[in-house]
Motif scaffolding. Structure first.
Motif, PDB file in Angstrom:
ATOM      1  N   PRO A 137       0.813  -1.220   0.000  1.00 17.51           N
ATOM      2  CA  PRO A 137       0.000   0.000   0.000  1.00 17.51           C
ATOM      3  C   PRO A 137       0.849   1.274   0.000  1.00 17.51           C
ATOM      4  O   PRO A 137       0.359   2.345  -0.342  1.00 17.51           O
ATOM      5  N   LEU A 138       2.132   1.141   0.375  1.00 16.87           N
ATOM      6  CA  LEU A 138       2.972   2.338   0.431  1.00 16.87           C
ATOM      7  C   LEU A 138       3.454   2.750  -0.953  1.00 16.87           C
ATOM      8  O   LEU A 138       3.941   3.853  -1.147  1.00 16.87           O
ATOM      9  N   PHE A 139       3.326   1.817  -1.911  1.00 20.06           N
ATOM     10  CA  PHE A 139       3.930   2.044  -3.214  1.00 20.06           C
ATOM     11  C   PHE A 139       3.380   3.300  -3.897  1.00 20.06           C
ATOM     12  O   PHE A 139       4.129   4.136  -4.390  1.00 20.06           O
ATOM     13  N   THR A 140       2.040   3.425  -3.900  1.00 17.00           N
ATOM     14  CA  THR A 140       1.443   4.605  -4.533  1.00 17.00           C
ATOM     15  C   THR A 140       1.893   5.869  -3.819  1.00 17.00           C
ATOM     16  O   THR A 140       2.170   6.883  -4.460  1.00 17.00           O
ATOM     17  N   GLY A 141       1.937   5.789  -2.489  1.00 11.40           N
ATOM     18  CA  GLY A 141       2.389   6.939  -1.712  1.00 11.40           C
ATOM     19  C   GLY A 141       3.804   7.325  -2.071  1.00 11.40           C
ATOM     20  O   GLY A 141       4.144   8.502  -2.154  1.00 11.40           O
ATOM     21  N   PHE A 142       4.633   6.306  -2.346  1.00  5.93           N
ATOM     22  CA  PHE A 142       6.032   6.537  -2.709  1.00  5.93           C
ATOM     23  C   PHE A 142       6.106   7.405  -3.965  1.00  5.93           C
ATOM     24  O   PHE A 142       6.849   8.380  -4.024  1.00  5.93           O
ATOM     25  N   VAL A 143       5.299   7.061  -4.946  1.00  7.22           N
ATOM     26  CA  VAL A 143       5.323   7.819  -6.191  1.00  7.22           C
ATOM     27  C   VAL A 143       4.706   9.198  -6.005  1.00  7.22           C
ATOM     28  O   VAL A 143       5.237  10.206  -6.473  1.00  7.22           O
ATOM     29  N   LEU A 144       3.586   9.234  -5.272  1.00  6.66           N
ATOM     30  CA  LEU A 144       2.936  10.524  -5.036  1.00  6.66           C
ATOM     31  C   LEU A 144       3.873  11.484  -4.321  1.00  6.66           C
ATOM     32  O   LEU A 144       3.852  12.682  -4.563  1.00  6.66           O
ATOM     33  N   SER A 145       4.699  10.922  -3.430  1.00  8.45           N
ATOM     34  CA  SER A 145       5.561  11.802  -2.645  1.00  8.45           C
ATOM     35  C   SER A 145       6.649  12.428  -3.494  1.00  8.45           C
ATOM     36  O   SER A 145       7.295  13.376  -3.070  1.00  8.45           O
ATOM     37  N   LEU A 146       6.855  11.885  -4.722  1.00  8.33           N
ATOM     38  CA  LEU A 146       7.795  12.533  -5.635  1.00  8.33           C
ATOM     39  C   LEU A 146       7.420  14.002  -5.826  1.00  8.33           C
ATOM     40  O   LEU A 146       8.271  14.880  -5.819  1.00  8.33           O
ATOM     41  N   GLY A 147       6.120  14.236  -5.999  1.00 12.44           N
ATOM     42  CA  GLY A 147       5.650  15.599  -6.192  1.00 12.44           C
ATOM     43  C   GLY A 147       5.979  16.475  -5.004  1.00 12.44           C
ATOM     44  O   GLY A 147       6.448  17.602  -5.147  1.00 12.44           O
ATOM     45  N   ILE A 148       5.748  15.919  -3.809  1.00 13.74           N
ATOM     46  CA  ILE A 148       6.030  16.668  -2.592  1.00 13.74           C
ATOM     47  C   ILE A 148       7.531  16.938  -2.481  1.00 13.74           C
ATOM     48  O   ILE A 148       7.959  18.033  -2.135  1.00 13.74           O
ATOM     49  N   MET A 149       8.343  15.904  -2.841  1.00 13.61           N
ATOM     50  CA  MET A 149       9.787  16.078  -2.745  1.00 13.61           C
ATOM     51  C   MET A 149      10.269  17.136  -3.733  1.00 13.61           C
ATOM     52  O   MET A 149      11.130  17.949  -3.408  1.00 13.61           O
ATOM     53  N   PHE A 150       9.704  17.125  -4.946  1.00 14.98           N
ATOM     54  CA  PHE A 150      10.095  18.139  -5.916  1.00 14.98           C
ATOM     55  C   PHE A 150       9.728  19.525  -5.404  1.00 14.98           C
ATOM     56  O   PHE A 150      10.466  20.480  -5.606  1.00 14.98           O
ATOM     57  N   GLY A 151       8.574  19.613  -4.744  1.00 15.24           N
ATOM     58  CA  GLY A 151       8.197  20.892  -4.138  1.00 15.24           C
ATOM     59  C   GLY A 151       9.194  21.289  -3.077  1.00 15.24           C
ATOM     60  O   GLY A 151       9.634  22.430  -3.003  1.00 15.24           O
ATOM     61  N   GLY A 152       9.579  20.326  -2.242  1.00 13.58           N
ATOM     62  CA  GLY A 152      10.535  20.603  -1.175  1.00 13.58           C
ATOM     63  C   GLY A 152      11.901  20.959  -1.716  1.00 13.58           C
ATOM     64  O   GLY A 152      12.673  21.665  -1.069  1.00 13.58           O
ATOM     65  N   ALA A 153      12.194  20.483  -2.940  1.00  9.71           N
ATOM     66  CA  ALA A 153      13.492  20.778  -3.543  1.00  9.71           C
ATOM     67  C   ALA A 153      13.706  22.276  -3.678  1.00  9.71           C
ATOM     68  O   ALA A 153      14.836  22.754  -3.608  1.00  9.71           O
ATOM     69  N   VAL A 154      12.601  23.022  -3.867  1.00  5.88           N
ATOM     70  CA  VAL A 154      12.725  24.472  -3.974  1.00  5.88           C
ATOM     71  C   VAL A 154      13.463  25.014  -2.757  1.00  5.88           C
ATOM     72  O   VAL A 154      14.421  25.779  -2.872  1.00  5.88           O
ATOM     73  N   PHE A 155      13.046  24.577  -1.578  1.00  3.18           N
ATOM     74  CA  PHE A 155      13.640  25.099  -0.347  1.00  3.18           C
ATOM     75  C   PHE A 155      15.043  24.567  -0.124  1.00  3.18           C
ATOM     76  O   PHE A 155      15.954  25.313   0.214  1.00  3.18           O
ATOM     77  N   ILE A 156      15.195  23.259  -0.289  1.00  5.46           N
ATOM     78  CA  ILE A 156      16.475  22.668   0.068  1.00  5.46           C
ATOM     79  C   ILE A 156      17.554  23.135  -0.898  1.00  5.46           C
ATOM     80  O   ILE A 156      18.655  23.486  -0.488  1.00  5.46           O
ATOM     81  N   GLU A 157      17.225  23.208  -2.182  1.00  2.00           N
ATOM     82  CA  GLU A 157      18.225  23.671  -3.143  1.00  2.00           C
ATOM     83  C   GLU A 157      18.524  25.153  -2.965  1.00  2.00           C
ATOM     84  O   GLU A 157      19.650  25.596  -3.152  1.00  2.00           O
ATOM     85  N   GLU A 158      17.503  25.910  -2.593  1.00  3.31           N
ATOM     86  CA  GLU A 158      17.720  27.333  -2.338  1.00  3.31           C
ATOM     87  C   GLU A 158      18.640  27.506  -1.126  1.00  3.31           C
ATOM     88  O   GLU A 158      19.580  28.292  -1.149  1.00  3.31           O
ATOM     89  N   THR A 159      18.363  26.734  -0.061  1.00  2.00           N
ATOM     90  CA  THR A 159      19.170  26.857   1.154  1.00  2.00           C
ATOM     91  C   THR A 159      20.624  26.486   0.882  1.00  2.00           C
ATOM     92  O   THR A 159      21.539  27.170   1.333  1.00  2.00           O
ATOM     93  N   PHE A 160      20.845  25.383   0.157  1.00  2.43           N
ATOM     94  CA  PHE A 160      22.213  24.914  -0.048  1.00  2.43           C
ATOM     95  C   PHE A 160      22.804  25.404  -1.374  1.00  2.43           C
ATOM     96  O   PHE A 160      23.880  24.945  -1.764  1.00  2.43           O
TER      97      PHE A 160
END
Lengths: 301, 325
Positions: B250-273
């Protein structure tokens, strides 16, 4: 290692009764509640205790001072008391967080109820729209909208935050509606020829209120994350006193990253956000039990 | 047949995203292109020349109708032409995006994988030791970490490990003194610069995975086959294997969906570093109001998430035969 089914586990504590008991059963919940009340006071009374016209004036003589009795959290790169900035920031952050969560719930529940109850063509159209909003990475979309709108008014920010993040709730409410629609009491309401509006708002909605309330709290944390994040990136125009602005300046203009004497100034807004998020999460656990009596036995959490 | 339908839906969704962004940028109050055109006119530039300038800058003629602009834009897009950057005049958008994408993919995929396995381990452990001090402590910790904004995690790491302790380098993804290429020095430099951002991704995401694994594993523990396993006298290892396998699905779909969230988070993490990836590109192009680049990156991110969702849906029915209808 013994693998057993959850049903076998003995109850750890006697079932607590009432809302007060649920909060008292875990000390962290009381802590969470205290934190939230504290923030509420900061938001309401902040400008009275620290009048912005006095408290936020730059004072070059006191740049990056350590903690003193007058400024318990030291001062920032302009010599402004960090404590005053934190307290004054609470109102904006809370207002946007709660406001956006409120709108998210209204849009999400409205769309979900309408799609689930009406079904057919309306359902298909509404759900495709919802799918698009779920599929688009929320934060980049928010950046795009924020840049285009160049929003400085908190109301516009609230609107923007909620328009980009209602999708998940709408889909969940729709599936809840679909399952509730077939239940006997809804059938009975239909038999009584109560109108669609009455059935959805008075019969179906109350049955998912607990889910909606939980989602409201989660949405607050999400909205605060995004709001402070936008300010941190410097996308939305600055409001003079906000934790996100403090973070942005700590990261950029102030040069705080090049000196360790700025540690209180850098950490304070972060801790302010962390405590608020943690407070909401602790209270959320308690609310979960208040709304779901099945959880109260302590057998599962 | 089902796959074909899903593919069609994915295509339609990409088209909707393209259309949405196009009209959002063109029709919002304070249209940047129209404003620029008006400014040029006010500066005394003859209208014909202003049109040409705007065309060079934004690749559109402001006096064209929106429909024509839209059709032209779609036509260009279908040919892989994302327009040209406004800030770096004349540079096409697509190569800019392609240069940034590998860094984001590298960091996000490693961060996601590590946090997923940490979450899986902790979640199963919590489910096996539910209602002990371990469960209490770890569940609370996981939900607190779940609530910490990733820009704060990133910022704290940056501040402590580079400013105060001076253990890790400040910003960028490799030492600019080293020539990029598949040399040992370059790879080592990238790895060294990646430690903190990956750690920030992991800390931001492992709490979520722990909580969802925990609830999935608890559900599996209540299933009949778990009891059957015990009655059949399978060893703990075999039981554990069944538990983990059935909790992961059941986590598999969540794993893929979280890609979107991670890409969103990339804005902050890449900006910070200061990592020159897609998130950083989103942030800088937004700050510079470089609309073609913003639009392009946004389309690539949204498209990647939609494609990932399509793949997840398609693969999932193959991995888990139970949901095939």
């Amino acid at each position: 290692m013994v693998i057993s089914a959850p049903a076998d586990t003995p109850r750890r504590r006697a079932p607590s009764s009432g809302v007060v008991g649920i909060f008292l059963s875990r000390p962290m919940r009381v802590v969470g509640l205290i934190i939230l009340v504290l923030y509420l006071f900061m938001a309401i009374l902040g400008p009275v205790v620290f009048p912005p016209s006095v408290a936020l004036v730059a004072n070059p003589a006191k740049i990056y001072q350590g903690p003193t009795w007058a400024d318990p959290l030291g001062t920032d790169f302009q010599g402004v008391s960090v404590l005053a900035e934190i307290v004054l920031g609470a109102r904006g952050v809370l207002m946007v967080g709660v406001g956006a969560a409120f709108l998210i719930v209204i849009i999400g529940v409205g769309m979900g109820l309408m799609a689930g109850f009406t079904g057919g063509f309306v359902d298909a159209v509404l759900m495709r729209i919802t799918d698009v909003f779920i599929a688009i990475p929320q934060f980049p979309l928010l950046l795009l909208v924020a840049t285009i709108l160049n929003a400085s008014s908190p109301w516009l920010i609230i609107l923007m935050l909620s328009l980009t993040s209602w999708g998940g709730l709408a889909r969940a409410v729709r599936s809840l509606t679909l399952s509730l629609r077939e239940r006997d009491f809804v059938e009975a309401a239909r038999g009584l020829r109560l109108g669609t509006r009455l059935i959805t708002t008075r019969v179906i909605l109350p049955n998912m209120l607990s889910y909606v309330a939980m989602n409201f709290m989660v949405s607050i944390t999400g909205a605060i994350y995004a709001e402070v994040g936008l300010l941190f990136l410097g996308i939305t125009p600055f409001t003079p006193d906000n934790w996100g602005v403090m973070l942005h300046e700590a990261d950029g203009v102030s040069g705080a990253l090049y000196t360790s004497s700025s540690i209180l100034y850098v950490l304070s807004p972060m801790i302010a956000i962390l405590l608020l998020q943690a407070g909401i999460i602790f209270v959320l656990g308690a609310l979960d039990e208040v709304f779901n009596p099945r959880l109260r036995t302590g057998a599962t959490r | 047949m089902n796959t074909l339908r899903r593919f069609g839906v994915a295509l339609i969704m990409i088209w909707m995203v393209v259309t949405l962004t196009f009209f959002m940028i063109r029709l919002m109050p304070g249209n940047p292109i129209f404003d620029a055109y008006q400014t040029l006119l006010q500066q005394g530039v003859p209208s014909q020349q202003a049109l040409v300038q705007i065309h060079i800058l934004y690749d559109v003629y402001p006096n064209q109708s929106v429909v024509v602009q839209y059709l032209l834009y779609m036509w260009h897009l279908l040919h892989g032409n994302f327009g040209t950057s406004v800030v770096y005049t004349g540079r096409p958008v697509l190569p800019i995006i392609l240069a940034a994408a590998p860094w984001t993919l590298l960091l996000v995929s490693i961060g996601l994988t590590i946090s997923f396995f940490i979450g899986l381990l902790l979640g199963v452990l919590i489910a096996l030791h539910r209602n002990t001090w371990f469960d209490n402590l770890m569940s609370q910790l996981a939900s607190i970490f779940h609530g910490i904004p990733n820009y704060i995690t990133g910022f704290v790491f940056l501040y402590f490990f580079t400013v105060i302790l001076n253990w890790f380098p400040f910003g960028n993804i490799y030492n600019p003194a080293i020539h990029p290429g598949f040399s040992y020095g370059f790879v080592a430099s990238v790895a060294y610069h990646s430690v903190l951002p990956i750690a920030a991704y992991v800390f931001g995401a492992f709490g979520t995975w722990t909580l969802s694994t925990k609830s999935a594993a608890m559900a599996v523990l209540g299933d009949d086959f778990t009891m059957a396993d015990r009655i059949r006298g399978l060893t703990s290892e075999q039981q554990l294997e069944h538990l983990v396998h059935n909790s992961v699905l059941p986590l598999f779909t969540g794993f893929v969906l979280s890609l979107g969230i991670m890409f969103g988070g990339a804005v902050f993490i890449e900006e910070t570093f200061s990592i020159p990836g897609l998130g950083y590109l989103v942030a800088t192009s937004t700050a510079q109001r470089d609309y073609p680049v913003m639009q392009g990156v946004f389309l690539v991110l949204a498209g990647a998430v939609i494609v990932a969702n399509f793949l997840a849906d398609t693969l999932y029915s193959r991995i888990d035969p139970r949901i095939r209808v």
